[in-house]
Design an enzyme around this catalytic site. Structure first.
Site, PDB file in Angstrom:
ATOM      1  N   ASN A 156      12.595 -12.810   5.980  1.00  0.00           N
ATOM      2  CA  ASN A 156      13.520 -12.197   6.876  1.00  0.00           C
ATOM      3  C   ASN A 156      13.405 -12.906   8.099  1.00  0.00           C
ATOM      4  O   ASN A 156      14.615 -13.606   8.422  1.00  0.00           O
ATOM      5  CB  ASN A 156      12.972 -10.717   7.110  1.00  0.00           C
ATOM      6  CG  ASN A 156      13.522  -9.732   6.427  1.00  0.00           C
ATOM      7  OD1 ASN A 156      14.512  -9.869   5.711  1.00  0.00           O
ATOM      8  ND2 ASN A 156      13.000  -8.620   6.766  1.00  0.00           N
ATOM      9  N   GLU A 157      12.228 -13.155   8.733  1.00  0.00           N
ATOM     10  CA  GLU A 157      12.183 -13.709   9.890  1.00  0.00           C
ATOM     11  C   GLU A 157      10.816 -14.331  10.350  1.00  0.00           C
ATOM     12  O   GLU A 157       9.903 -13.751   9.618  1.00  0.00           O
ATOM     13  CB  GLU A 157      12.771 -12.852  10.844  1.00  0.00           C
ATOM     14  CG  GLU A 157      12.012 -11.842  11.683  1.00  0.00           C
ATOM     15  CD  GLU A 157      11.735 -10.598  10.807  1.00  0.00           C
ATOM     16  OE1 GLU A 157      10.696 -10.387  10.436  1.00  0.00           O
ATOM     17  OE2 GLU A 157      12.972  -9.856  10.509  1.00  0.00           O
ATOM     18  N   ASP A 202      13.452  -2.277   0.857  1.00  0.00           N
ATOM     19  CA  ASP A 202      13.591  -3.499   1.212  1.00  0.00           C
ATOM     20  C   ASP A 202      12.256  -4.304   1.732  1.00  0.00           C
ATOM     21  O   ASP A 202      11.751  -5.373   1.441  1.00  0.00           O
ATOM     22  CB  ASP A 202      14.398  -4.030   2.526  1.00  0.00           C
ATOM     23  CG  ASP A 202      15.827  -3.834   1.955  1.00  0.00           C
ATOM     24  OD1 ASP A 202      16.261  -3.731   0.762  1.00  0.00           O
ATOM     25  OD2 ASP A 202      17.002  -3.629   2.819  1.00  0.00           O
ATOM     26  N   GLY A 203      11.451  -3.313   2.371  1.00  0.00           N
ATOM     27  CA  GLY A 203      10.097  -3.755   2.907  1.00  0.00           C
ATOM     28  C   GLY A 203       9.143  -3.641   1.642  1.00  0.00           C
ATOM     29  O   GLY A 203       8.203  -4.602   1.696  1.00  0.00           O
ATOM     30  N   ARG A 260      12.024 -17.475  28.808  1.00  0.00           N
ATOM     31  CA  ARG A 260      10.880 -16.620  29.359  1.00  0.00           C
ATOM     32  C   ARG A 260      11.337 -15.190  29.042  1.00  0.00           C
ATOM     33  O   ARG A 260      12.176 -14.401  29.408  1.00  0.00           O
ATOM     34  CB  ARG A 260      11.178 -16.840  30.813  1.00  0.00           C
ATOM     35  CG  ARG A 260      10.622 -18.124  31.369  1.00  0.00           C
ATOM     36  CD  ARG A 260      10.598 -18.107  33.110  1.00  0.00           C
ATOM     37  NE  ARG A 260      10.337 -19.290  33.456  1.00  0.00           N
ATOM     38  CZ  ARG A 260      10.850 -20.649  33.461  1.00  0.00           C
ATOM     39  NH1 ARG A 260      11.946 -20.557  32.944  1.00  0.00           N
ATOM     40  NH2 ARG A 260      10.342 -21.770  33.755  1.00  0.00           N
TER      41      ARG A 260
HETATM   42  P1  NAP Z   1       9.069  -1.825   7.210  1.00  0.00           P
HETATM   43  O1  NAP Z   1       8.600  -0.412   7.318  1.00  0.00           O
HETATM   44  O2  NAP Z   1       8.601  -2.528   5.827  1.00  0.00           O
HETATM   45  O3  NAP Z   1      10.338  -2.056   7.387  1.00  0.00           O
HETATM   46  C1  NAP Z   1      11.170  -1.652   8.830  1.00  0.00           C
HETATM   47  C2  NAP Z   1      12.679  -1.245   8.427  1.00  0.00           C
HETATM   48  O4  NAP Z   1      13.264  -2.537   8.137  1.00  0.00           O
HETATM   49  C3  NAP Z   1      12.742  -0.671   7.117  1.00  0.00           C
HETATM   50  O5  NAP Z   1      13.666   0.500   7.301  1.00  0.00           O
HETATM   51  C4  NAP Z   1      13.373  -1.412   6.073  1.00  0.00           C
HETATM   52  O6  NAP Z   1      14.021  -1.045   5.049  1.00  0.00           O
HETATM   53  C5  NAP Z   1      14.070  -2.431   6.929  1.00  0.00           C
HETATM   54  N1  NAP Z   1      14.135  -3.969   6.431  1.00  0.00           N
HETATM   55  C6  NAP Z   1      13.320  -4.653   5.973  1.00  0.00           C
HETATM   56  N2  NAP Z   1      14.037  -5.769   5.438  1.00  0.00           N
HETATM   57  C7  NAP Z   1      15.310  -5.685   5.900  1.00  0.00           C
HETATM   58  C8  NAP Z   1      16.414  -6.432   5.602  1.00  0.00           C
HETATM   59  N3  NAP Z   1      16.459  -7.692   5.172  1.00  0.00           N
HETATM   60  N4  NAP Z   1      17.704  -5.942   5.752  1.00  0.00           N
HETATM   61  C9  NAP Z   1      17.831  -4.723   6.485  1.00  0.00           C
HETATM   62  N5  NAP Z   1      16.843  -3.744   6.597  1.00  0.00           N
HETATM   63  C10 NAP Z   1      15.503  -4.314   6.419  1.00  0.00           C
HETATM   64  O7  NAP Z   1       8.540  -2.831   8.477  1.00  0.00           O
HETATM   65  P2  NAP Z   1       7.351  -3.829   8.608  1.00  0.00           P
HETATM   66  O8  NAP Z   1       6.391  -3.783   7.509  1.00  0.00           O
HETATM   67  O9  NAP Z   1       6.812  -3.602  10.184  1.00  0.00           O
HETATM   68  O10 NAP Z   1       8.532  -5.154   8.569  1.00  0.00           O
HETATM   69  C11 NAP Z   1       9.069  -5.607   7.591  1.00  0.00           C
HETATM   70  C12 NAP Z   1      10.298  -5.894   8.256  1.00  0.00           C
HETATM   71  O11 NAP Z   1      10.949  -4.850   8.995  1.00  0.00           O
HETATM   72  C13 NAP Z   1      10.380  -7.213   9.523  1.00  0.00           C
HETATM   73  O12 NAP Z   1      10.708  -8.251   8.709  1.00  0.00           O
HETATM   74  C14 NAP Z   1      11.238  -6.801  10.316  1.00  0.00           C
HETATM   75  O13 NAP Z   1      12.829  -7.466  10.045  1.00  0.00           O
HETATM   76  C15 NAP Z   1      11.814  -5.361  10.089  1.00  0.00           C
HETATM   77  N6  NAP Z   1      11.445  -4.524  11.191  1.00  0.00           N
HETATM   78  C16 NAP Z   1      12.671  -4.252  12.123  1.00  0.00           C
HETATM   79  C17 NAP Z   1      12.442  -3.595  12.963  1.00  0.00           C
HETATM   80  C18 NAP Z   1      13.672  -3.422  14.095  1.00  0.00           C
HETATM   81  O14 NAP Z   1      14.631  -3.541  13.428  1.00  0.00           O
HETATM   82  N7  NAP Z   1      13.271  -2.999  15.371  1.00  0.00           N
HETATM   83  C19 NAP Z   1      11.295  -3.270  13.714  1.00  0.00           C
HETATM   84  C20 NAP Z   1      10.102  -3.548  12.802  1.00  0.00           C
HETATM   85  C21 NAP Z   1      10.420  -4.163  11.668  1.00  0.00           C
HETATM   86  P3  NAP Z   1      13.293  -0.107   3.829  1.00  0.00           P
HETATM   87  O15 NAP Z   1      13.298   1.297   4.233  1.00  0.00           O
HETATM   88  O16 NAP Z   1      14.543  -0.288   2.757  1.00  0.00           O
HETATM   89  O17 NAP Z   1      12.020  -0.689   3.313  1.00  0.00           O
END
Ligand code: NAP
Length: 266
Positions: free
Chosen positions: A127-128, A53-54, A153
């Protein structure tokens, strides 16, 4: 889901940076070229994302200025994602589908984020968007359609789309939103709750016609995160967010089960 006449024969690949994903991508490229498709990075009509997804997020931002002209298709090289339709174990199926089938399309709108300082800057997210401050308490006055809503806050806020509801939003205990609904969901990030200060303290899901504004006496140590990208908010006075008319078009070559993906999560 809409069916739309859109004959495609040019493709590009956006590939996760690991050897395995590159190996899978090379196989897809060879098979499609042999089947009469042209690999064309600039005039591609179908963007095949190999990784997760990333990788889709990266591709969307890479092709941000051409979104009306391209469709996205994801092949996951790990488990099954939410934005990816095939896994690496279904290479034959995905190649045959691309070569022989006209896809349905599914559209997902992007958030439009505007940061107001000396200059006005615009960003988009699938995403967000998050306003995050990991250094000190971020005070945010939030209004919705210019009506004061609440003062938060804490470490910040996350405003997610339906597509992003299973991503960062879910880690904040936000609701997972069924595929097909167009909404925005506001969650606090580690909000402070005490006898002097309270906020709604649960996610707020709103229609996609709302405009959310965030004001603060200072955003200087805060960061704007949008999908995998980020920008400094130094000198910014106000950030607004609404659903834009820009949308990502996903190719769907077979029925999509959101529940199957959800069940994969736990
Ligand atoms: P990234 O390594 O590209 O993604 C982090 C994880 O989020 C990966 O496992 C990815 O899945 C998953 N992901 C991304 N979009 C998703 C969706 N729409 N639904 C379910 N899982 C999803 O990380 P990044 O480059 O830092 O950020 C990209 C996205 O990752 C952000 O938009 C954020 O939503 C998400 N993220 C989530 C968290 C958390 O949940 N605490 C922390 C950091 C980032 P794949 O392995 O399939 O790529």
């Amino acid at each position: 889901m809409k069916k739309r006449k859109w004959i495609m024969n040019k493709f590009a690949l956006v590939v996760k940076q690991d050897d395995h994903s590159h190996h899978i991508a090379a196989k897809i490229k060879a098979a499609l070229c042999e089947g009469g498709w042209t690999f064309d990075l600039e005039k591609a009509e179908l963007i095949i994302c190999v990784g997760g997804d990333g990788t889709i997020l990266q591709a969307v931002h890479q092709y941000m200025d051409q979104l009306q002209d391209v469709q996205f298709l994801g092949v996951h090289t790990g488990t099954l994602g939410f934005l990816t339709d095939y896994t690496q174990n279904e290479l034959e199926e995905v190649i045959q589908a691309i070569l022989t089938t006209e896809p349905e399309v599914y559209e997902s709108k992007l958030l439009e984020i505007t940061a107001y300082g000396k200059e006005v800057k615009r960003y988009y997210a699938l995403n967000e968007m998050r306003i995050e401050n990991v250094i000190r308490t971020q005070i945010l006055e939030i209004s919705i359609d210019e009506e004061p809503f609440e003062i938060c806050r804490g470490s910040g806020v996350c405003l997610s789309t339906q597509a992003g509801s299973t991503a960062y939003n879910r880690s904040l205990r936000g609701a997972v939103i069924d595929s097909g609904l167009s909404i925005m969901q506001l969650c606090e990030i580690t909000g402070i709750q005490n006898s002097l200060h309270r906020s709604l303290n649960v996610p707020y899901i709103m229609t996609d016609t709302r405009t959310v504004a965030f004001r603060s006496h200072t955003f200087d140590e805060a960061t704007l995160c949008y999908d995998h990208l980020h920008a400094s908010l130094e000198g910014i006075k106000k950030v607004t967010c609404r659903m834009s008319n820009k949308k990502v078009i996903f190719s769907r070559y077979r029925p999509y089960s959101y529940l199957k993906r959800l069940k994969n999560l736990y």
